[in-house]
Scaffold this active site. Structure first.
Site, PDB file in Angstrom:
ATOM      1  N   ASP A   1       1.629 -14.328  12.519  1.00  0.00           N
ATOM      2  CA  ASP A   1       0.360 -14.883  12.036  1.00  0.00           C
ATOM      3  C   ASP A   1      -0.175 -13.780  11.660  1.00  0.00           C
ATOM      4  OD1 ASP A   1      -1.910 -15.739  11.260  1.00  0.00           O
ATOM      5  OD2 ASP A   1      -1.976 -17.574  12.709  1.00  0.00           O
TER       6      ASP A   1
ATOM      7  N   LYS B   1      -8.640 -14.827  15.951  1.00  0.00           N
ATOM      8  CA  LYS B   1      -8.690 -14.507  14.478  1.00  0.00           C
ATOM      9  C   LYS B   1     -10.049 -14.237  14.085  1.00  0.00           C
ATOM     10  CE  LYS B   1      -4.671 -17.312  13.478  1.00  0.00           C
ATOM     11  NZ  LYS B   1      -4.142 -18.502  12.755  1.00  0.00           N
TER      12      LYS B   1
ATOM     13  N   HIS C   1      -2.510  10.902  -1.821  1.00  0.00           N
ATOM     14  CA  HIS C   1      -2.952   9.672  -2.592  1.00  0.00           C
ATOM     15  C   HIS C   1      -2.282  10.005  -4.186  1.00  0.00           C
ATOM     16  CE1 HIS C   1      -4.070   6.080  -0.748  1.00  0.00           C
ATOM     17  NE2 HIS C   1      -4.668   6.789   0.232  1.00  0.00           N
TER      18      HIS C   1
ATOM     19  N   GLU D   1       0.864  -1.351   0.074  1.00  0.00           N
ATOM     20  CA  GLU D   1       0.123   0.085   0.058  1.00  0.00           C
ATOM     21  C   GLU D   1       0.931   1.269   0.009  1.00  0.00           C
ATOM     22  OE1 GLU D   1      -3.086   0.355   3.132  1.00  0.00           O
ATOM     23  OE2 GLU D   1      -3.641   2.391   2.318  1.00  0.00           O
TER      24      GLU D   1
END
Ligand code: ADP
Length: 606
Positions: free
Chosen positions: A491, A415, A589, A283
């Protein structure tokens, strides 16, 4: 296909023929004359048959007139020369290629495209994923053959991958891959294994154990996968990775690895130390934005963190015949008098897993027991699971009617978004704060304290409340959490609860400066186990000075890593909030995600 090259100028495919294992510079007899191919062929055929007819008639004439055969006229010499020339041409044009293509070297490359077609680059790209053998057919040899394109129809055997003529995949050797992906040379023996995997007679998952060579197994699996699916894996690197290091612990059935760029934000001045923070992300703006936040923190004297809690949880679900029995076990587990017995049972499977607490919840006659334990420098899921299993075995003696439904009953909670982690914490609970000087807010963050405080109240607090957020009272904590997790071998799926964060901003020192803090109750990180031991991830942990197990104080490395995560989130929250407050969102951006790569700091998405 790994080894294919795309032509730089789209016109003719001939020089970069994807299936080509022949020398692309090889000349044909037809290249000698500047005429269309069909005209040359027609001319040679005509000449050949005419001179044969002519010579045979002359020969018969001589026999009839008893003239010696070796006495030749000028016309006969010319005819013989023409015969030899046309014969050589026709043999060269049809004979050698014919023999090579049909007998010596059948077209067995399943990625082949037809030689005689002119094709654009776009066409080639499209064709790259077009397998001559229909997907799935290779797995079922009993299927009848559907129509194939010319290249395969000319070689009916290619329909059945098991009986393909032994094709040494020369493409691997002869066409160098232009990136870091150098495809290993697969030999004849490998080709046989590939065919067996394609045919389903050798299970793909068994390649590592059968071959004893993880890289070779990955290369074979990859090639088989391409043939079965008809999809090219070109671009997914195979070389440059230690496949032994993931065997049995990180990833099964590998066919390559994904590359993610790692950027560095910092130095992050946190608790008196400087950290260069590795962030793996695709990103644009994210690293630059975090870096700007780090600068603001540094110029303001640094950030401070406090670890509030450190314990991994696992909550099995058990069922009883009645709710009363479930309640009896709940009371037993929560009675302090029983804790020592339970912890002795829990702790016996690890030097580092130490039971801290058990919190129970009942749903009818089902009991959820949330065990929490310290796990040293490991993130701790394995450790806590083993300890829980010990306790369940132990409890079975006193509660034989206890029916263990699952070692994980989702009250853990791993999760998945869950209030229990937000309220009770999971992994490391950290609060990190800094006082950003007013002039730094102006000069570095290009906004002012008042605007930031107002935006934080309306966006991170009120806006998130309006959205019914669960632990999402922040601008983009998950951006930073995930980038650092990927870089350091955590993770990444645990970004769900690890990104729980409330960002607070307040004007201090008579409204001159900004107090900013992030409170993150469930950062789940480790510096041993899982993906942390892999070379790249380990290098990133090393950069932070938290690689592996802490020798002095077990758990110290993982706790510092949790603080760094929180500190980086603090920096990134500051920067993004400032960008929004300053109305820079769209502009930045445009600068980073589009054309202008030289532009200054901007912000990522929130
Ligand atoms: P997790 O529980 O996070 O899945 P693993 O069980 O895969 O982690 O890895 C932890 C392993 O590392 C255990 O075998 C443990 O004994 C070992 N270990 C060595 N040093 C430490 C340490 N300082 N903290 C935690 N575990 C350690």
């Amino acid at each position: 296909m790994d080894v294919r090259r795309r032509p730089t100028s789209g016109k003719t495919i001939h020089s970069v023929k994807l299936k080509s294992v022949e020398d692309e510079s090889a000349q044909k007899p037809s290249d000698a004359l500047p005429l269309p191919l069909y005209l040359i062929n027609a001319l040679c055929f005509t000449v050949f048959f005419y001179v044969v007819y002519f010579l045979l008639s002359r020969w018969r004439e001589k026999i009839r007139t008893s003239t010696p055969l070796h006495v030749v006229a000028l016309s006969e010499i010319a005819a013989i020369v023409a015969f030899v020339a046309s014969f050589i041409y026709l043999l060269g044009f049809f004979g050698i290629d014919f023999v090579q293509s049909l007998i010596l070297r059948p077209p067995t490359d399943m990625w082949a495209v037809d030689d005689d077609e002119e094709e654009t680059e776009e066409g080639i790209v499209l064709r790259e994923d077009t397998l001559k053998l229909p997907c799935g057919q290779a797995l079922d040899c009993s299927l009848s053959a559907p129509p194939l394109s010319r290249a395969v129809v000319s070689s009916p055997k290619a329909m059945d991958p098991i009986v393909l003529p032994s094709p040494k995949p020369k493409v691997f050797e002869e066409i160098p891959f232009p990136t870091t992906t150098t495809i290993p040379i697969l030999g004849d023996e490998d080709e046989e294994i590939i065919k067996s995997v394609v045919a389903g007679t050798i299970p793909s998952y068994s390649l590592e154990s059968k071959l004893g060579d993880c890289k070779r197994a990955a290369a074979i699996r990859r090639e088989a996968l391409q043939r079965i699916t008809g999809k090219s894996l070109s671009g997914l690197p195979l070389e440059g990775f230690d496949y032994e290091s993931i065997l049995g612990q990180c990833c099964e059935m590998p066919v390559g690895y994904v590359q993610i760029p790692v950027g560095i934000a910092g130095p992050l001045l946190l608790d008196g130390k400087e950290y260069s923070v590795p962030m793996a992300t695709t990103e644009g703006c994210l690293v630059a934005s975090t870096n700007r936040g780090c600068k603001a923190i540094h110029l303001s004297g640094g950030a401070t963190s406090v670890l509030l809690r450190d314990g991994m949880t696992r909550a099995p679900v058990v069922r009883f015949g009645t709710a009363k029995r479930a309640a009896q076990l709940k009371l037993y587990l929560e009675d302090p008098a029983n804790f020592e017995t339970l912890s002795t049972s829990f702790n016996k499977s690890s030097r580092f897993g130490r039971l801290q607490s058990i919190k129970c919840a009942i749903a009818g006659k089902n009991l959820y027991m949330r065990f929490c334990c310290s796990t040293g420098d490991a993130m701790g899921m394995n450790m806590v699971s083993k300890g829980v299993q010990n306790v369940l075995n132990f409890l079975q003696n006193d509660f034989p009617d206890m029916d263990v439904i699952g070692l994980s009953g989702n009250f853990c909670s791993d999760k998945k978004p869950a209030a229990v982690n937000w309220i009770e914490g999971r992994g490391k609970s950290v609060v990190c704060e800094a006082i950003i000087k007013g002039d730094v807010v102006k000069k570095v963050l290009k906004t002012n304290v008042e605007a930031l405080v107002e935006l934080n109240m309306l966006k991170n607090l009120t806006g998130s409340a309006m959205a019914g957020a669960l632990g999402g009272f922040n601008a983009h904590a998950s951006n930073i959490v995930t980038a650092i997790y990927i870089a350091t071998g955590q993770d990444p799926a645990q970004n769900v609860e690890s990104s729980n964060c409330i960002t607070m901003m307040e004007a201090v020192n008579d409204g001159q400066d900004l107090h900013v803090s992030v409170t993150m109750p469930s950062i789940e990180v480790g510096t041993v186990g899982g993906g942390t031991q892999l070379a790249s991830q380990s290098a990133c942990l090393n950069l932070l000075g938290v690689k592996g197990a802490s020798k002095e104080t077990p758990g110290a490395n993982s706790r510092v890593l949790a603080s760094i995560v929180a500190g980086s989130v603090l920096a990134a929250e500051l920067s993004l909030m400032s960008a929004i407050a300053a109305g820079q969102l769209v502009n930045s951006h445009m600068k980073y995600n589009r054309a202008n790569k030289e532009a200054a700091v901007s912000k990522p998405s929130s």
